[in-house]
Scaffold this motif. Structure first.
Motif, mmCIF file in Angstrom:
data_model
loop_
_atom_site.group_PDB
_atom_site.id
_atom_site.type_symbol
_atom_site.label_atom_id
_atom_site.label_comp_id
_atom_site.label_asym_id
_atom_site.label_seq_id
_atom_site.Cartn_x
_atom_site.Cartn_y
_atom_site.Cartn_z
ATOM 1 N N ALA A 57 25.839 42.245 49.804
ATOM 2 C CA ALA A 57 25.960 40.908 49.211
ATOM 3 C C ALA A 57 27.419 40.667 48.840
ATOM 4 N N GLU A 58 27.979 39.573 49.332
ATOM 5 C CA GLU A 58 29.359 39.199 49.015
ATOM 6 C C GLU A 58 29.348 37.835 48.334
ATOM 7 N N TYR A 59 30.127 37.710 47.251
ATOM 8 C CA TYR A 59 30.153 36.445 46.526
ATOM 9 C C TYR A 59 31.373 36.382 45.609
ATOM 10 N N ARG A 60 31.625 35.194 45.072
ATOM 11 C CA ARG A 60 32.651 34.969 44.059
ATOM 12 C C ARG A 60 31.959 34.487 42.791
ATOM 13 N N TYR A 61 32.629 34.683 41.654
ATOM 14 C CA TYR A 61 32.085 34.150 40.409
ATOM 15 C C TYR A 61 33.209 34.016 39.385
ATOM 16 N N THR A 62 33.004 33.124 38.432
ATOM 17 C CA THR A 62 33.954 32.943 37.335
ATOM 18 C C THR A 62 33.554 33.887 36.214
ATOM 19 N N ASN A 63 34.424 34.840 35.924
ATOM 20 C CA ASN A 63 34.106 35.880 34.949
ATOM 21 C C ASN A 63 34.390 35.432 33.514
ATOM 22 N N ILE A 64 35.484 34.674 33.334
ATOM 23 C CA ILE A 64 35.896 34.256 31.990
ATOM 24 C C ILE A 64 36.306 32.787 32.026
ATOM 25 N N ILE A 65 35.813 32.020 31.058
ATOM 26 C CA ILE A 65 36.249 30.641 30.846
ATOM 27 C C ILE A 65 36.755 30.546 29.411
ATOM 28 N N LYS A 66 37.984 30.071 29.243
ATOM 29 C CA LYS A 66 38.590 30.001 27.910
ATOM 30 C C LYS A 66 38.318 28.650 27.274
ATOM 31 N N GLU A 67 38.100 28.689 25.953
ATOM 32 C CA GLU A 67 37.945 27.468 25.168
ATOM 33 C C GLU A 67 39.092 27.380 24.161
ATOM 34 N N GLY A 68 39.041 26.399 23.318
ATOM 35 C CA GLY A 68 40.073 26.254 22.292
ATOM 36 C C GLY A 68 41.382 25.787 22.886
ATOM 37 N N SER A 69 42.504 26.352 22.380
ATOM 38 C CA SER A 69 43.827 25.915 22.822
ATOM 39 C C SER A 69 44.082 26.241 24.283
ATOM 40 N N ASP A 70 43.371 27.243 24.822
ATOM 41 C CA ASP A 70 43.554 27.627 26.230
ATOM 42 C C ASP A 70 42.438 27.070 27.113
ATOM 43 N N ALA A 71 41.756 26.035 26.642
ATOM 44 C CA ALA A 71 40.616 25.484 27.380
ATOM 45 C C ALA A 71 41.024 25.099 28.799
ATOM 46 N N GLY A 72 40.169 25.403 29.749
ATOM 47 C CA GLY A 72 40.442 25.086 31.148
ATOM 48 C C GLY A 72 40.897 26.281 31.947
ATOM 49 N N GLU A 73 41.392 27.316 31.282
ATOM 50 C CA GLU A 73 41.805 28.517 32.004
ATOM 51 C C GLU A 73 40.571 29.338 32.392
ATOM 52 N N GLU A 74 40.572 29.834 33.641
ATOM 53 C CA GLU A 74 39.439 30.609 34.144
ATOM 54 C C GLU A 74 39.942 31.834 34.885
ATOM 55 N N ILE A 75 39.094 32.839 34.931
ATOM 56 C CA ILE A 75 39.366 34.025 35.741
ATOM 57 C C ILE A 75 38.229 34.155 36.751
ATOM 58 N N THR A 76 38.563 34.079 38.043
ATOM 59 C CA THR A 76 37.568 34.155 39.114
ATOM 60 C C THR A 76 37.728 35.466 39.873
ATOM 61 N N LEU A 77 36.613 36.122 40.128
ATOM 62 C CA LEU A 77 36.618 37.411 40.807
ATOM 63 C C LEU A 77 35.772 37.343 42.077
#
Length: 359
Positions: free
Chosen positions: A128-148
């Motif tokens: 199985a191969e896939y991508r996913y967003t591991n971390i979504i930031k809120e607060g002052s850093d809202a909108g930043e994401e880490i995708t793996l």
């Protein structure tokens, strides 16, 4: 006491900003299982995988709960099977799922088990191969994401069991071009298990040969023991546009195994060659019929083969009401046994009306 209350208040105030700015952390949690873990040698079937995403939400958001689903959703998911050491082949080994949130999905892969496959337990590798967003930031850093990206290996177990198998032993066509005749098919259960409520289905690949205008026909084999041979006959029509050449038919056995499960054998391709068309030629036609009178018509015909016929009849049909045979539009005369190359002359009594000269 006042000092204690003040201290607790200060601690609470120092923690509150951290809760608001917490990261949303999670990942898909996939599992793959086999729906039906058994097959038989020579079988054309489907390998059905059940893919489950349970989701693993480690830190969620109360303010934006929709973001929780994003970190547990697999994106661009593909699931690939491999035959490994198993005696099977797959028509297509990859299924594209795409976006896969928490839930369950069934994937089917067309699979053929080798005819000489040894019964036993085999491992089927699955990737199985896939991508996913591991971390979504809120607060002052809202909108930043880490995708793996993730590549996971699974294994499912397939059990190949003893069972009935179809082998076509003989095909005897009696049908001729331009007519309807029989095709006898002899089959053998070459497997190690008996088949219950077995039926043999034939399917024509060409419209010039059919079963009364349809492309498929089925006949019962009943209880079919290992090593037992059965012969079934089908009525096959060969169009006049057909030729005395091999035409492909697909033969498939459908039956129930010893556990009452419906099974379908591997499809066998057989050749059905219709015999050469039987033809007759008109050598001559002699008439003594006058307009508005009666007389005879003599027709001489030749059997051009390729075979002798018996109980033959010659039918003459009028295309106009001005010519009749004792009031009928057609008449038949018995010719009996008729060898190739031999001629027969038959005579008909005919009545012509006064309108016959206009036809």
């Amino acid at each position: 006491m006042r000092r204690t209350h003040l201290l607790l208040l200060l601690v609470a105030l120092s923690i509150a900003p951290g809760l608001v700015a917490a990261d949303i952390v999670g990942s898909p949690d996939l599992d793959i299982a086999l729906e039906d873990d058994s097959a038989v040698p020579g079988e054309d079937t489907e390998l059905e995988l059940t893919v489950t995403n349970s989701g693993d939400l480690r830190d969620g958001s109360n303010a934006n709960p929709q973001l929780n689903d994003r970190v547990t959703t697999a994106r661009g998911l593909t699931v690939t099977v491999d035959d490994g050491e198993a005696p099977v082949t797959f028509d297509s080994d990859t299924r594209v799922v795409g976006k896969f949130p928490e839930g369950e999905r069934t994937l089917a892969y067309a699979m053929t088990v080798e005819e000489d496959a040894d019964p036993g337990t085999y491992t089927i590798p699955v990737e199985a191969e896939y991508r996913y967003t591991n971390i979504i930031k809120e607060g002052s850093d809202a909108g930043e994401e880490i995708t793996l990206s993730r590549d996971r290996d699974f294994e499912v177990t397939l059990e190949i069991e003893d069972d009935a198998q179809l082998e076509v032993v003989d095909v005897t066509p009696q049908a001729r071009v331009g007519s309807t005749g029989t095709v006898a098919v002899t089959v053998e259960n070459s497997g190690t298990e008996a088949a219950s409520e077995a039926a043999l289905r034939l399917e024509s690949r060409n419209a010039e040969l059919s079963f009364g205008g349809t492309s498929t026909a089925s006949h019962s084999l009943g209880e079919w023991e290992p090593g037992e041979r059965r012969t079934v006959e089908y009525r096959v029509s060969a169009d006049r546009t057909a030729g005395p050449q091999p035409y492909a038919f697909d033969a498939t056995a459908e039956y129930e195994d010893s556990d009452g499960r419906a099974r379908t054998s591997q499809t066998r391709t057989i050749a059905v060659t219709p015999r050469e068309e039987q033809t007759f030629a008109v050598e001559s036609v002699d008439s003594t019929v006058a307009v508005d009178g009666t007389g005879t018509i003599e027709v001489t015909m030749r059997n051009e083969g390729p075979i002798a016929v018996r109980d033959a009849s010659v039918e003459l049909a009028s295309t106009t009401p001005a010519l009749t045979f004792s009031g009928s539009q057609s008449a038949s005369r018995f010719a009996g046994a008729w060898e190739p190359g031999e001629t027969r002359t038959v005579e008909y009594d005919v009545t012509a009306t006064e309108d016959a000269d206009t036809h």
